[in-house]
Write a protein that holds these residues in place. Structure first.
Motif, PDB file in Angstrom:
ATOM      1  N   ALA A 146       1.096  -1.462   0.241  1.00  0.00           N
ATOM      2  CA  ALA A 146       0.386  -0.031  -0.004  1.00  0.00           C
ATOM      3  C   ALA A 146       0.685   1.199  -0.330  1.00  0.00           C
ATOM      4  CB  ALA A 146      -0.870   0.420   1.056  1.00  0.00           C
ATOM      5  N   THR A 147       0.410   2.498  -0.483  1.00  0.00           N
ATOM      6  CA  THR A 147       0.593   3.970   0.052  1.00  0.00           C
ATOM      7  C   THR A 147       0.343   3.970   1.392  1.00  0.00           C
ATOM      8  OG1 THR A 147       0.517   4.292  -2.919  1.00  0.00           O
ATOM      9  CG2 THR A 147       0.873   6.367  -0.997  1.00  0.00           C
ATOM     10  N   LEU A 148       1.907   4.319   1.755  1.00  0.00           N
ATOM     11  CA  LEU A 148       2.174   4.998   2.882  1.00  0.00           C
ATOM     12  C   LEU A 148       1.959   6.308   3.017  1.00  0.00           C
ATOM     13  CD1 LEU A 148       4.274   2.828   4.613  1.00  0.00           C
ATOM     14  CD2 LEU A 148       1.749   2.085   4.387  1.00  0.00           C
ATOM     15  N   ILE A 149       0.764   6.785   3.845  1.00  0.00           N
ATOM     16  CA  ILE A 149       0.928   8.227   4.491  1.00  0.00           C
ATOM     17  C   ILE A 149       1.529   8.668   6.315  1.00  0.00           C
ATOM     18  CG2 ILE A 149      -0.968  10.324   3.959  1.00  0.00           C
ATOM     19  CD1 ILE A 149      -2.930   8.615   2.054  1.00  0.00           C
ATOM     20  N   TRP A 150       2.058  10.059   6.192  1.00  0.00           N
ATOM     21  CA  TRP A 150       1.957  10.357   7.304  1.00  0.00           C
ATOM     22  C   TRP A 150       1.862  11.694   6.598  1.00  0.00           C
ATOM     23  CZ3 TRP A 150       5.431   6.699   5.241  1.00  0.00           C
ATOM     24  CH2 TRP A 150       6.028   5.493   5.509  1.00  0.00           C
ATOM     25  N   HIS A 151       1.557  12.877   8.166  1.00  0.00           N
ATOM     26  CA  HIS A 151       1.548  14.076   8.301  1.00  0.00           C
ATOM     27  C   HIS A 151       3.408  14.102   9.023  1.00  0.00           C
ATOM     28  CE1 HIS A 151      -2.383  14.689   6.869  1.00  0.00           C
ATOM     29  NE2 HIS A 151      -3.000  14.206   7.753  1.00  0.00           N
ATOM     30  N   GLU A 152       3.836  15.075   9.050  1.00  0.00           N
ATOM     31  CA  GLU A 152       5.028  15.639   9.507  1.00  0.00           C
ATOM     32  C   GLU A 152       5.438  17.185  10.020  1.00  0.00           C
ATOM     33  OE1 GLU A 152       6.589  14.920  11.664  1.00  0.00           O
ATOM     34  OE2 GLU A 152       8.268  13.248  11.223  1.00  0.00           O
ATOM     35  N   ALA A 153       5.757  17.005  11.308  1.00  0.00           N
ATOM     36  CA  ALA A 153       6.295  19.146  11.121  1.00  0.00           C
ATOM     37  C   ALA A 153       7.186  18.916  10.556  1.00  0.00           C
ATOM     38  CB  ALA A 153       6.444  18.400  12.725  1.00  0.00           C
ATOM     39  N   PRO A 154       6.962  20.505   9.550  1.00  0.00           N
ATOM     40  CA  PRO A 154       8.481  21.069   8.585  1.00  0.00           C
ATOM     41  C   PRO A 154      10.256  20.337   9.298  1.00  0.00           C
ATOM     42  CG  PRO A 154       7.153  22.352   9.313  1.00  0.00           C
ATOM     43  CD  PRO A 154       6.286  21.578  10.119  1.00  0.00           C
ATOM     44  N   HIS A 155      10.137  20.950  10.853  1.00  0.00           N
ATOM     45  CA  HIS A 155      11.552  21.277  11.701  1.00  0.00           C
ATOM     46  C   HIS A 155      11.991  19.159  11.254  1.00  0.00           C
ATOM     47  CE1 HIS A 155       9.041  20.823  14.883  1.00  0.00           C
ATOM     48  NE2 HIS A 155      10.065  19.745  15.390  1.00  0.00           N
ATOM     49  N   ARG A 156      11.068  18.489  11.735  1.00  0.00           N
ATOM     50  CA  ARG A 156      11.486  16.974  11.487  1.00  0.00           C
ATOM     51  C   ARG A 156      11.296  16.372  10.119  1.00  0.00           C
ATOM     52  NH1 ARG A 156       7.995  16.625  16.432  1.00  0.00           N
ATOM     53  NH2 ARG A 156       6.655  16.166  15.220  1.00  0.00           N
ATOM     54  N   LEU A 157      11.394  16.855   8.691  1.00  0.00           N
ATOM     55  CA  LEU A 157      11.024  16.265   7.676  1.00  0.00           C
ATOM     56  C   LEU A 157      12.732  15.214   7.249  1.00  0.00           C
ATOM     57  CD1 LEU A 157       9.017  15.488   5.069  1.00  0.00           C
ATOM     58  CD2 LEU A 157       9.889  17.741   4.571  1.00  0.00           C
ATOM     59  N   ALA A 158      13.385  15.885   7.202  1.00  0.00           N
ATOM     60  CA  ALA A 158      14.588  15.654   6.697  1.00  0.00           C
ATOM     61  C   ALA A 158      14.793  14.581   7.641  1.00  0.00           C
ATOM     62  CB  ALA A 158      15.857  17.190   6.645  1.00  0.00           C
ATOM     63  N   GLU A 159      14.918  14.859   8.858  1.00  0.00           N
ATOM     64  CA  GLU A 159      15.677  13.245   9.159  1.00  0.00           C
ATOM     65  C   GLU A 159      14.770  12.420   9.360  1.00  0.00           C
ATOM     66  OE1 GLU A 159      14.080  14.309  14.264  1.00  0.00           O
ATOM     67  OE2 GLU A 159      15.922  15.864  13.331  1.00  0.00           O
ATOM     68  N   THR A 160      13.306  12.657   9.267  1.00  0.00           N
ATOM     69  CA  THR A 160      12.105  11.766   9.249  1.00  0.00           C
ATOM     70  C   THR A 160      12.341  11.252   7.757  1.00  0.00           C
ATOM     71  OG1 THR A 160      10.802  12.778  10.017  1.00  0.00           O
ATOM     72  CG2 THR A 160      10.036  10.440   8.550  1.00  0.00           C
ATOM     73  N   LEU A 161      13.146  11.317   6.677  1.00  0.00           N
ATOM     74  CA  LEU A 161      13.055  10.936   5.638  1.00  0.00           C
ATOM     75  C   LEU A 161      14.311  10.204   5.378  1.00  0.00           C
ATOM     76  CD1 LEU A 161      12.311  14.201   3.150  1.00  0.00           C
ATOM     77  CD2 LEU A 161      11.716  12.056   2.758  1.00  0.00           C
ATOM     78  N   HIS A 162      15.442  10.402   6.419  1.00  0.00           N
ATOM     79  CA  HIS A 162      16.930   9.710   6.345  1.00  0.00           C
ATOM     80  C   HIS A 162      16.371   8.741   6.905  1.00  0.00           C
ATOM     81  CE1 HIS A 162      19.805  12.903   4.554  1.00  0.00           C
ATOM     82  NE2 HIS A 162      19.032  13.504   5.348  1.00  0.00           N
ATOM     83  N   ASP A 163      15.875   8.619   8.175  1.00  0.00           N
ATOM     84  CA  ASP A 163      15.227   7.611   8.716  1.00  0.00           C
ATOM     85  C   ASP A 163      14.605   6.453   8.080  1.00  0.00           C
ATOM     86  OD1 ASP A 163      16.180   7.849  11.008  1.00  0.00           O
ATOM     87  OD2 ASP A 163      14.487   8.674  12.174  1.00  0.00           O
TER      88      ASP A 163
END
Length: 325
Positions: A202-219
Motif C-alpha cells: 500500500a501507499t503509506l501516508i504520514w503528516h510531519e512537522a517541517p522541522h523534522r521532515l529531513a531526519e524523518t526522510l533519512h530514517d
C-alpha cells in the motif's frame, strides 16, 4: 490536520466555479438534482463532524457553514483558528475548545448535553475531525450512548496529497504523525516494513512537522531503502502549494539542504514485489536490533519473512555479536 508546532492558516481566494454542465451524469436532463438534507434539518441530539479547509477558505462547503451556524455549540481544536473561519462566513456561533489535553475530562458533560437534546458540531483546525486530531473519544462515547453522529465531508490533506503524488492511489494506509524521536520513529517504520514483508502492499501516508521532515526522510531511507518512490506535499490548496516527487534518498537530500515550511504530508510508494533474500533478512534484523531485543527482533523478522523462528534467531544472535565486536 496540523503539525504539533504550527498553526494552520487560511487564504481567502476562491477558485472560479465552472458553469453548470447539463451533460453532468449527476444532473441528467429530465431529472431533478439530488440533494442531501440540509444541515438545518439535522435533528437535535446530534453530533455533527464538520470538515474545514486545509488552507483555502474557498473550499468550505455551504453545508459546512450551515452546520456551524445552526449548532448550539461548536467544539474547536483551537477557538482562535476557527474564529477566522466563522468570521469569514459571517457566522455567530458559540465555540469551546476540545483538544488532546481536555477531551477525556470533557466527554461526560458533552454526552449529557447531547442526550438533553443539544446539536453540537465538532471541527478541527483543518481538514476532517479525528484524523490526527481530537474527537475520537467523544465520537465513541456518543455512539455508545445511542446519540446520532453524522458528518459534513470536505477537505482532507492526506487524500489530496495522495491523488497529487503520482503514487498508486489504492490501497493506501494513513498512519498519522511518525514518532518525534528517531529511535521510536525507526522502530515504527521497521514494524511497517515487517508488515510489508508479510504481504502489505500500500501507499503509506504520514503528516510531519517541517522541522523534522529531513531526519524523518533519512530514517525512512535507512529502514525502507533509499530507492523507494516517495512524495512530499506542502501547503496544499495555498498560494505556495508544492508537490515534490522522487526517491526517498533524493527527497532526504533536498530537504536537508532546503528547510521546508508549512503543513506537510509525506507519502511512500508500495514496496516492490520481490522475494526475500539473505541480504534482505540481515537488513531487516539490523534495523530491528537497533531498537529491539534479539528475541523480539527475531520474532518480527521471522514473521515478516515467513522463516522458522529458530533459524532467524540464530542469525540475529550472530549479527548482535558482530555489532558488539
Amino acid at each position: 490536520m496540523r503539525a504539533s508546532s504550527s498553526t494552520s492558516s487560511f487564504t481567502a481566494s476562491q477558485p472560479d466555479e465552472p458553469p453548470h454542465d447539463k451533460t453532468d451524469p449527476l444532473h441528467s436532463e429530465g431529472d431533478a438534482p439530488s440533494h442531501a438534507p440540509s444541515s438545518s434539518n439535522i435533528p437535535p441530539a446530534t453530533l455533527v463532524l464538520v470538515a474545514t479547509p486545509i488552507g483555502n477558505l474557498g473550499d468550505f462547503s455551504p453545508r459546512g457553514a450551515e452546520a456551524l451556524a445552526t449548532a448550539e455549540l461548536v467544539l474547536c481544536e483551537d477557538t482562535r483558528t476557527t474564529a477566522r473561519l466563522l468570521t469569514d462566513r459571517g457566522i455567530n456561533a458559540r465555540t469551546e475548545a476540545l483538544h488532546e489535553h481536555n477531551e477525556r475530562q470533557r466527554v461526560p458533560a458533552l454526552v449529557a448535553r447531547l442526550q438533553a437534546g443539544a446539536r453540537i458540531a465538532l471541527v478541527s483546525d483543518a481538514g476532517m475531525p479525528l484524523l490526527s486530531d481530537p474527537g475520537y473519544r467523544l465520537v465513541r462515547a456518543a455512539i455508545e450512548a445511542g446519540i446520532t453522529v453524522t458528518a459534513v465531508p470536505g477537505p482532507n490533506a492526506a487524500l489530496t496529497a495522495l491523488v497529487l503524488s503520482g503514487l498508486p492511489p489504492y490501497p493506501f494506509l494513513f498512519v498519522g504523525f511518525p514518532p518525534p524521536r528517531s529511535a521510536a520513529r525507526r522502530e515504527a517504520f521497521a514494524r511497517l516494513h515487517a508488515a510489508e514483508r508479510a504481504g502489505l502492499g500500500a501507499t503509506l501516508i504520514w503528516h510531519e512537522a517541517p522541522h523534522r521532515l529531513a531526519e524523518t526522510l533519512h530514517d525512512m531511507a535507512a529502514v525502507f531503502g533509499p530507492d523507494r518512490p516517495a512524495a512530499v506535499a506542502r501547503e496544499l490548496t495555498k498560494r505556495f502549494e508544492e508537490i515534490r516527487r522522487g526517491t526517498v534518498s533524493e527527497l532526504a537530500d533536498f530537504y536537508t539542504q532546503t528547510a521546508p515550511r508549512g503543513e506537510i504530508t509525506l507519502l511512500l510508494g508500495p514496496a516492490p514485489e520481490e522475494s526475500a533474500s539473505a541480504d534482505d533478512l540481515d537488513t531487516t534484523l539490523t534495523t530491528l536490533l537497533a531498537t529491539h531485543s534479539v528475541k523480539d527482533a527475531a520474532a518480527l523478522a521471522a514473521a515478516a519473512a515467513g522463516l522458522p523462528k529458530r533459524v532467524v534467531y540464530a542469525r540475529a544472535l550472530e549479527l548482535a555479536s558482530q555489532k558488539k565486536d
